[in-house]
Design an enzyme around this catalytic site. Structure first.
Site, PDB file in Angstrom:
ATOM      1  N   MET A 288       0.777  -1.099  -0.016  1.00  7.96           N
ATOM      2  CA  MET A 288      -0.223  -0.028  -0.152  1.00  7.96           C
ATOM      3  C   MET A 288       0.932   1.195   0.073  1.00  7.96           C
ATOM      4  SD  MET A 288      -1.494   0.008   3.797  1.00  7.96           S
ATOM      5  CE  MET A 288      -0.296   0.077   5.299  1.00  7.96           C
TER       6      MET A 288
ATOM      7  N   CYS B 103       9.026   3.682   0.443  1.00  8.07           N
ATOM      8  CA  CYS B 103       8.015   4.335  -0.477  1.00  8.07           C
ATOM      9  C   CYS B 103       8.449   4.436  -1.860  1.00  8.07           C
ATOM     10  CB  CYS B 103       7.361   5.549   0.024  1.00  8.07           C
ATOM     11  SG  CYS B 103       6.488   5.308   1.544  1.00  8.07           S
TER      12      CYS B 103
HETATM   13  N1  LIG Z   1       4.576  -7.443   5.747  1.00  6.82           N
HETATM   14  C1  LIG Z   1       3.932  -6.421   5.415  1.00  6.82           C
HETATM   15  O1  LIG Z   1       3.354  -5.917   6.120  1.00  6.82           O
HETATM   16  C2  LIG Z   1       4.173  -6.040   3.947  1.00  6.82           C
HETATM   17  C3  LIG Z   1       3.319  -5.049   3.617  1.00  6.82           C
HETATM   18  C4  LIG Z   1       3.286  -4.675   2.296  1.00  6.82           C
HETATM   19  C5  LIG Z   1       4.121  -5.337   1.597  1.00  6.82           C
HETATM   20  N2  LIG Z   1       5.150  -5.966   1.782  1.00  6.82           N
HETATM   21  C6  LIG Z   1       6.154  -6.848   0.947  1.00  6.82           C
HETATM   22  O2  LIG Z   1       6.168  -8.091   0.839  1.00  6.82           O
HETATM   23  C7  LIG Z   1       7.356  -8.671   0.531  1.00  6.82           C
HETATM   24  C8  LIG Z   1       7.595  -9.827   1.495  1.00  6.82           C
HETATM   25  O3  LIG Z   1       8.119  -9.347   2.853  1.00  6.82           O
HETATM   26  P1  LIG Z   1       7.537 -10.088   4.026  1.00  6.82           P
HETATM   27  O4  LIG Z   1       6.605  -9.233   4.505  1.00  6.82           O
HETATM   28  O5  LIG Z   1       7.019 -11.408   3.750  1.00  6.82           O
HETATM   29  O6  LIG Z   1       8.930  -9.964   5.009  1.00  6.82           O
HETATM   30  P2  LIG Z   1      10.100 -11.127   5.280  1.00  6.82           P
HETATM   31  O7  LIG Z   1       9.474 -12.086   6.070  1.00  6.82           O
HETATM   32  O8  LIG Z   1      11.074 -10.269   5.663  1.00  6.82           O
HETATM   33  O9  LIG Z   1      10.198 -11.725   3.583  1.00  6.82           O
HETATM   34  C9  LIG Z   1      11.132 -10.964   2.879  1.00  6.82           C
HETATM   35  C10 LIG Z   1      11.956 -12.087   2.254  1.00  6.82           C
HETATM   36  O10 LIG Z   1      12.960 -11.395   0.958  1.00  6.82           O
HETATM   37  C11 LIG Z   1      14.234 -11.805   1.601  1.00  6.82           C
HETATM   38  N3  LIG Z   1      15.439 -10.933   1.169  1.00  6.82           N
HETATM   39  C12 LIG Z   1      15.682 -10.072   1.524  1.00  6.82           C
HETATM   40  N4  LIG Z   1      16.612  -9.316   0.827  1.00  6.82           N
HETATM   41  C13 LIG Z   1      17.120 -10.391  -0.335  1.00  6.82           C
HETATM   42  C14 LIG Z   1      17.697 -10.217  -1.522  1.00  6.82           C
HETATM   43  N5  LIG Z   1      18.768  -9.759  -1.691  1.00  6.82           N
HETATM   44  N6  LIG Z   1      17.511 -11.353  -2.287  1.00  6.82           N
HETATM   45  C15 LIG Z   1      16.483 -12.182  -2.377  1.00  6.82           C
HETATM   46  N7  LIG Z   1      15.680 -12.241  -1.214  1.00  6.82           N
HETATM   47  C16 LIG Z   1      15.786 -11.283  -0.256  1.00  6.82           C
HETATM   48  C17 LIG Z   1      14.368 -12.239   3.042  1.00  6.82           C
HETATM   49  O11 LIG Z   1      15.331 -13.069   3.521  1.00  6.82           O
HETATM   50  P3  LIG Z   1      15.891 -12.947   4.929  1.00  6.82           P
HETATM   51  O12 LIG Z   1      14.662 -13.334   5.718  1.00  6.82           O
HETATM   52  O13 LIG Z   1      16.911 -14.102   5.038  1.00  6.82           O
HETATM   53  O14 LIG Z   1      16.402 -11.675   5.144  1.00  6.82           O
HETATM   54  C18 LIG Z   1      12.746 -12.771   3.493  1.00  6.82           C
HETATM   55  O15 LIG Z   1      12.862 -14.113   3.281  1.00  6.82           O
HETATM   56  C19 LIG Z   1       8.249  -7.533   0.425  1.00  6.82           C
HETATM   57  O16 LIG Z   1       8.322  -7.199  -0.857  1.00  6.82           O
HETATM   58  C20 LIG Z   1       7.678  -6.570   1.126  1.00  6.82           C
HETATM   59  O17 LIG Z   1       8.033  -5.362   0.975  1.00  6.82           O
HETATM   60  C21 LIG Z   1       5.113  -6.654   3.109  1.00  6.82           C
END
Ligand SMILES: NC(=O)c1ccc[n+]([C@@H]2O[C@H](COP(=O)([O-])OP(=O)(O)OC[C@H]3O[C@@H](n4cnc5c(N)ncnc54)[C@H](OP(=O)(O)O)[C@@H]3O)[C@@H](O)[C@H]2O)c1
Length: 343
Positions: free
Chosen positions: A196, A209
């Site tokens: 969002m 952002c």
């Molecule tokens: N959680 C929320 O509220 C939310 C809301 C909106 C959007 N998102 C988006 O959803 C997506 C997934 O995030 P999540 O919330 O599930 O958080 P998360 O649990 O931290 O998952 C993100 C994943 O990306 C991996 N990662 C980080 N750097 C990387 C790289 N250079 N190459 C490959 N993988 C990498 C992380 O690995 P490590 O764990 O080993 O660091 C982790 O497994 C992200 O794009 C985030 O911006 C999340």
């Protein structure tokens, strides 16, 4: 079709009938809304999923934890051939071990740092050689890997801006460009996990952002270009699911805050003061357990985008507060939305 598209946002209005003429053929469309059409935005009932899954190949990035981890398992259970890109595969991370423990030849973890071109190219080769007929291509790419940080513009170093963009934005562009030849051959799907915060900005979140707004622009350009080639490009914009993922942890927030304070220019430190800085850090700590603990709206949205004959351009798995805020911030003049939500 038009009726369905219009009725989606309007379906939040209970017990109303709207009627409007089609100027070309003189017929009238009628939209009828009932209180029963009130479903939480995140749990919206989707149109039929009509594309048979078979064992279509899909790559999901960032599967060590969070959405990516759950998606890899879910898409596997749906019958996809899943390549789960994991940042920490080589280090034997716990998420990787759990995915590997399924011991399925339809769920393969692969080492993938989206910032490293050589790792991306290696995964392209792994996928290509695993396909029954590489000339038929692969079905889906889910760009999910992402990192986040916080801090006012004056607190954020250029290094941090670049670091977040390298993963969230350039990582997405890099992986997409490398996989497009395979996706094009299958007339497949690219699903980008934005946020969002890719549609509306927030104070103290500029590094994040910027990257998510960039991801939205990239997705739109790609969607226009891919349309004539039969590839569909969708964006999923999750709301707040912090409590359910590893995006933030108290340790990570403290580590970011300590580094930020230590590296602040003297004039910024002096002007804002430590008290102000610590209050902002404390506010971030309170976010660690905020948001939904149920990731299924995000998982459902991605599944729909991968399987429906006519996937949506944008998915909004978020609660009503954020959905309404996003509509107001993107459709009303800034002077009004600033007043309601920011000042
Ligand atoms: N959680 C929320 O509220 C939310 C809301 C909106 C959007 N998102 C988006 O959803 C997506 C997934 O995030 P999540 O919330 O599930 O958080 P998360 O649990 O931290 O998952 C993100 C994943 O990306 C991996 N990662 C980080 N750097 C990387 C790289 N250079 N190459 C490959 N993988 C990498 C992380 O690995 P490590 O764990 O080993 O660091 C982790 O497994 C992200 O794009 C985030 O911006 C999340």
């Amino acid at each position: 079709m038009l009726t369905a598209r219009l009725s989606r946002p309007l379906s939040k209005l209970p017990g109303k009938t709207l009627s409007f003429p089609n100027r070309e053929n003189g017929t009238r469309y009628t939209l009828q809304f009932y209180p029963a059409s009130f479903v939480p935005v995140g749990h919206r009932t989707y149109a039929d999923a009509v594309n048979p899954v078979g064992s279509k190949a899909v790559l999901v990035t960032g599967c060590d934890s969070g959405f990516g981890f759950s998606l890899a398992k879910h898409l596997h259970s749906k019958g996809f051939l899943v390549f789960a890109g994991c940042l920490m595969k080589d280090k034997g991370d716990v998420g990787v071990k759990e995915l590997d423990s399924l011991k399925s030849d339809r769920l393969r973890t692969v080492q993938l740092n989206v910032c490293k071109s050589e790792e991306v190219e290696k995964v392209v080769e792994i996928v290509r050689t695993s396909l029954e007929d590489p000339e038929k291509g692969m079905w889906g790419l889910v760009n999910n890997a992402g990192i986040s940080t916080f801090g006012e513009v004056e607190f954020t170093s250029m290094e941090t801006y670049k670091e977040v963009a390298e993963v969230n934005l350039w990582g997405t562009v890099r992986v997409t460009k490398s996989f497009l030849p395979l996706i094009r051959r299958a007339k497949g799907r690219v699903i980008n996990i934005s946020s969002m915060l890719g549609r509306m900005a927030n104070p103290a979140r500029s590094p994040y952002c910027i990257t998510k707004f960039g991801m939205e622009a990239f997705s739109d350009c790609l969607r226009y270009e891919m349309h004539p080639l039969g590839v569909k490009v969708c964006v999923v914009e999750p709301g707040n699911f912090i409590a359910a993922t590893s995006l933030y942890s108290p340790e990570r927030i403290q580590a970011i805050a300590d580094k930020m304070w230590n590296e602040l220019p003297e004039v910024v430190r002096k002007d804002y003061g430590k008290k102000y800085f610590d209050e902002k850090t404390a506010t971030m700590h309170t976010y660690c357990n905020s948001g939904s603990t149920d990731t299924s709206p995000v998982i459902d949205a991605v599944t729909h985008a991968l399987t429906a004959a006519k996937p949506y351009t944008r998915y909004h798995p978020m609660d009503y507060y954020w959905w309404l805020r996003m509509q107001i911030m993107t459709h009303l003049p800034g002077a009004i939305s600033d007043r309601i939500y920011i000042h």
